[in-house]
Design a protein around this motif. Structure first.
Motif, PDB file in Angstrom:
ATOM      1  N   ALA A 167     -24.650 -10.510  43.388  1.00 58.45           N
ATOM      2  CA  ALA A 167     -23.203 -10.268  42.586  1.00 58.45           C
ATOM      3  C   ALA A 167     -23.513  -9.028  41.529  1.00 58.45           C
ATOM      4  CB  ALA A 167     -22.804 -11.544  42.005  1.00 58.45           C
ATOM      5  N   ARG A 168     -24.617  -8.990  40.833  1.00 56.05           N
ATOM      6  CA  ARG A 168     -24.640  -7.878  39.806  1.00 56.05           C
ATOM      7  C   ARG A 168     -24.781  -6.635  40.430  1.00 56.05           C
ATOM      8  NH1 ARG A 168     -29.637  -6.838  35.697  1.00 56.05           N
ATOM      9  NH2 ARG A 168     -28.390  -5.271  34.451  1.00 56.05           N
ATOM     10  N   SER A 169     -25.306  -6.511  41.732  1.00 52.24           N
ATOM     11  CA  SER A 169     -25.379  -5.242  42.384  1.00 52.24           C
ATOM     12  C   SER A 169     -24.063  -4.723  42.600  1.00 52.24           C
ATOM     13  CB  SER A 169     -26.664  -5.243  43.417  1.00 52.24           C
ATOM     14  OG  SER A 169     -26.202  -5.799  44.268  1.00 52.24           O
ATOM     15  N   LYS A 170     -23.186  -5.819  43.044  1.00 55.30           N
ATOM     16  CA  LYS A 170     -21.935  -5.114  43.435  1.00 55.30           C
ATOM     17  C   LYS A 170     -20.838  -5.297  42.461  1.00 55.30           C
ATOM     18  CE  LYS A 170     -23.204  -6.671  48.081  1.00 55.30           C
ATOM     19  NZ  LYS A 170     -22.778  -7.367  49.481  1.00 55.30           N
ATOM     20  N   ILE A 171     -20.877  -5.727  41.344  1.00 56.39           N
ATOM     21  CA  ILE A 171     -19.920  -5.774  40.547  1.00 56.39           C
ATOM     22  C   ILE A 171     -18.840  -4.700  40.342  1.00 56.39           C
ATOM     23  CG2 ILE A 171     -21.198  -5.275  38.428  1.00 56.39           C
ATOM     24  CD1 ILE A 171     -19.929  -7.718  37.120  1.00 56.39           C
ATOM     25  N   TYR A 172     -19.534  -3.348  40.626  1.00 56.07           N
ATOM     26  CA  TYR A 172     -18.546  -2.256  40.307  1.00 56.07           C
ATOM     27  C   TYR A 172     -18.129  -1.788  41.661  1.00 56.07           C
ATOM     28  CZ  TYR A 172     -19.749  -2.503  35.652  1.00 56.07           C
ATOM     29  OH  TYR A 172     -20.263  -2.908  34.295  1.00 56.07           O
ATOM     30  N   ASP A 173     -18.278  -2.632  42.733  1.00 59.72           N
ATOM     31  CA  ASP A 173     -17.632  -2.165  44.123  1.00 59.72           C
ATOM     32  C   ASP A 173     -16.136  -2.547  43.812  1.00 59.72           C
ATOM     33  OD1 ASP A 173     -20.476  -1.628  44.912  1.00 59.72           O
ATOM     34  OD2 ASP A 173     -20.275  -3.158  46.306  1.00 59.72           O
ATOM     35  N   ASN A 174     -15.522  -1.953  44.928  1.00 61.49           N
ATOM     36  CA  ASN A 174     -14.201  -2.094  45.137  1.00 61.49           C
ATOM     37  C   ASN A 174     -13.692  -3.343  45.287  1.00 61.49           C
ATOM     38  OD1 ASN A 174     -13.294   0.556  43.968  1.00 61.49           O
ATOM     39  ND2 ASN A 174     -13.381   1.399  45.982  1.00 61.49           N
ATOM     40  N   ASP A 175     -14.445  -4.043  46.176  1.00 62.71           N
ATOM     41  CA  ASP A 175     -14.139  -5.233  46.917  1.00 62.71           C
ATOM     42  C   ASP A 175     -14.831  -6.615  46.195  1.00 62.71           C
ATOM     43  OD1 ASP A 175     -16.603  -4.885  47.619  1.00 62.71           O
ATOM     44  OD2 ASP A 175     -16.445  -5.464  49.615  1.00 62.71           O
ATOM     45  N   PHE A 176     -15.323  -6.150  44.879  1.00 62.73           N
ATOM     46  CA  PHE A 176     -15.763  -7.343  44.366  1.00 62.73           C
ATOM     47  C   PHE A 176     -14.684  -8.074  43.751  1.00 62.73           C
ATOM     48  CE2 PHE A 176     -16.941  -9.236  40.310  1.00 62.73           C
ATOM     49  CZ  PHE A 176     -18.290 -10.088  40.367  1.00 62.73           C
TER      50      PHE A 176
ATOM     51  N   ASP B 125     -12.346  -8.013  33.985  1.00 60.33           N
ATOM     52  CA  ASP B 125     -13.289  -7.400  32.903  1.00 60.33           C
ATOM     53  C   ASP B 125     -14.698  -7.313  33.225  1.00 60.33           C
ATOM     54  OD1 ASP B 125     -14.645  -6.123  30.858  1.00 60.33           O
ATOM     55  OD2 ASP B 125     -13.997  -7.440  29.204  1.00 60.33           O
ATOM     56  N   ARG B 126     -15.111  -6.295  34.259  1.00 61.54           N
ATOM     57  CA  ARG B 126     -16.119  -6.376  34.754  1.00 61.54           C
ATOM     58  C   ARG B 126     -17.392  -6.318  33.972  1.00 61.54           C
ATOM     59  NH1 ARG B 126     -15.434  -4.681  40.689  1.00 61.54           N
ATOM     60  NH2 ARG B 126     -13.208  -4.682  40.911  1.00 61.54           N
ATOM     61  N   LYS B 127     -17.421  -5.748  32.822  1.00 60.92           N
ATOM     62  CA  LYS B 127     -18.440  -5.845  31.863  1.00 60.92           C
ATOM     63  C   LYS B 127     -18.601  -7.248  31.424  1.00 60.92           C
ATOM     64  CE  LYS B 127     -19.503  -1.416  31.038  1.00 60.92           C
ATOM     65  NZ  LYS B 127     -20.916  -0.893  31.476  1.00 60.92           N
TER      66      LYS B 127
ATOM     67  N   LYS C 156      -9.237 -12.237  52.076  1.00 58.01           N
ATOM     68  CA  LYS C 156      -8.976 -11.046  51.398  1.00 58.01           C
ATOM     69  C   LYS C 156      -8.109 -11.041  50.195  1.00 58.01           C
ATOM     70  CE  LYS C 156     -11.563  -9.029  54.300  1.00 58.01           C
ATOM     71  NZ  LYS C 156     -12.753  -9.268  54.332  1.00 58.01           N
ATOM     72  N   ASN C 157      -7.869 -12.261  49.489  1.00 62.55           N
ATOM     73  CA  ASN C 157      -7.071 -12.355  48.455  1.00 62.55           C
ATOM     74  C   ASN C 157      -7.947 -12.274  47.217  1.00 62.55           C
ATOM     75  OD1 ASN C 157      -4.410 -12.682  49.490  1.00 62.55           O
ATOM     76  ND2 ASN C 157      -5.034 -14.944  50.180  1.00 62.55           N
ATOM     77  N   PRO C 158      -7.385 -11.893  45.888  1.00 59.24           N
ATOM     78  CA  PRO C 158      -8.333 -11.789  44.850  1.00 59.24           C
ATOM     79  C   PRO C 158      -8.608 -13.252  44.513  1.00 59.24           C
ATOM     80  CG  PRO C 158      -6.279 -10.776  44.586  1.00 59.24           C
ATOM     81  CD  PRO C 158      -6.038 -11.274  45.617  1.00 59.24           C
ATOM     82  N   ILE C 159      -9.998 -13.343  43.946  1.00 53.64           N
ATOM     83  CA  ILE C 159     -10.565 -14.678  43.767  1.00 53.64           C
ATOM     84  C   ILE C 159      -9.969 -14.700  42.038  1.00 53.64           C
ATOM     85  CG2 ILE C 159     -12.576 -15.772  43.171  1.00 53.64           C
ATOM     86  CD1 ILE C 159     -13.944 -14.008  45.322  1.00 53.64           C
ATOM     87  N   PRO C 160      -9.560 -15.879  41.634  1.00 52.51           N
ATOM     88  CA  PRO C 160      -9.349 -15.947  40.267  1.00 52.51           C
ATOM     89  C   PRO C 160     -10.383 -15.586  39.374  1.00 52.51           C
ATOM     90  CG  PRO C 160      -8.571 -18.076  41.770  1.00 52.51           C
ATOM     91  CD  PRO C 160      -9.425 -16.963  42.314  1.00 52.51           C
ATOM     92  N   VAL C 161     -10.077 -15.061  38.178  1.00 52.81           N
ATOM     93  CA  VAL C 161     -10.906 -14.690  37.279  1.00 52.81           C
ATOM     94  C   VAL C 161     -11.725 -15.968  36.895  1.00 52.81           C
ATOM     95  CG1 VAL C 161     -11.432 -13.856  34.950  1.00 52.81           C
ATOM     96  CG2 VAL C 161      -9.335 -12.696  36.591  1.00 52.81           C
ATOM     97  N   GLY C 162     -10.968 -17.037  36.725  1.00 46.59           N
ATOM     98  CA  GLY C 162     -11.880 -18.487  36.205  1.00 46.59           C
ATOM     99  C   GLY C 162     -12.926 -18.768  36.957  1.00 46.59           C
TER     100      GLY C 162
END
Length: 108
Positions: free
Chosen positions: A71-80, A4-6, A87-93
């Protein structure tokens, strides 16, 4: 990724405010110690040592602030939320605890 990017953005904004407040306090604590202060030699050495510790904390806080702003400036980038190394997803936690992190736990 179930991110949840917001929500992450709100967390980053809150953390930026905390770090900025911390930086303000540390800047006060790292002001030069005036030589005419009659605090005694041992107390003066203690004050100088504490000043050095606070200066190190200030540098770390400024570095964290910089990373949070990136991080705030890149939050809506596809690779955030994607580890820059594997290149694996970083856990949400991890993102919620350390939004400035760009590596997963294994690569960090």
């Amino acid at each position: 990724m179930d991110l949840d990017r917001k929500e992450v953005e709100k967390l980053i904004i809150t953390e930026i405010k905390k770090v900025e407040d911390n930086i303000s306090e540390l800047k006060e604590l790292t002001k030069p110690i005036s030589p005419e202060n009659a605090i005694g030699r041992v107390s003066r050495m203690d004050a100088i040592n504490n000043k050095s510790i606070n200066e190190a904390s200030l540098r770390k806080a400024e570095e964290k602030l910089s990373k949070l702003k990136v991080a705030r400036s890149k939050i809506y980038d596809n690779d955030f939320g994607i580890c820059v190394r594997c290149k694996n997803p970083i856990p949400v936690g991890r993102i919620m605890l350390m939004p400035q992190s760009n590596k997963c736990v294994n690569c960090a």
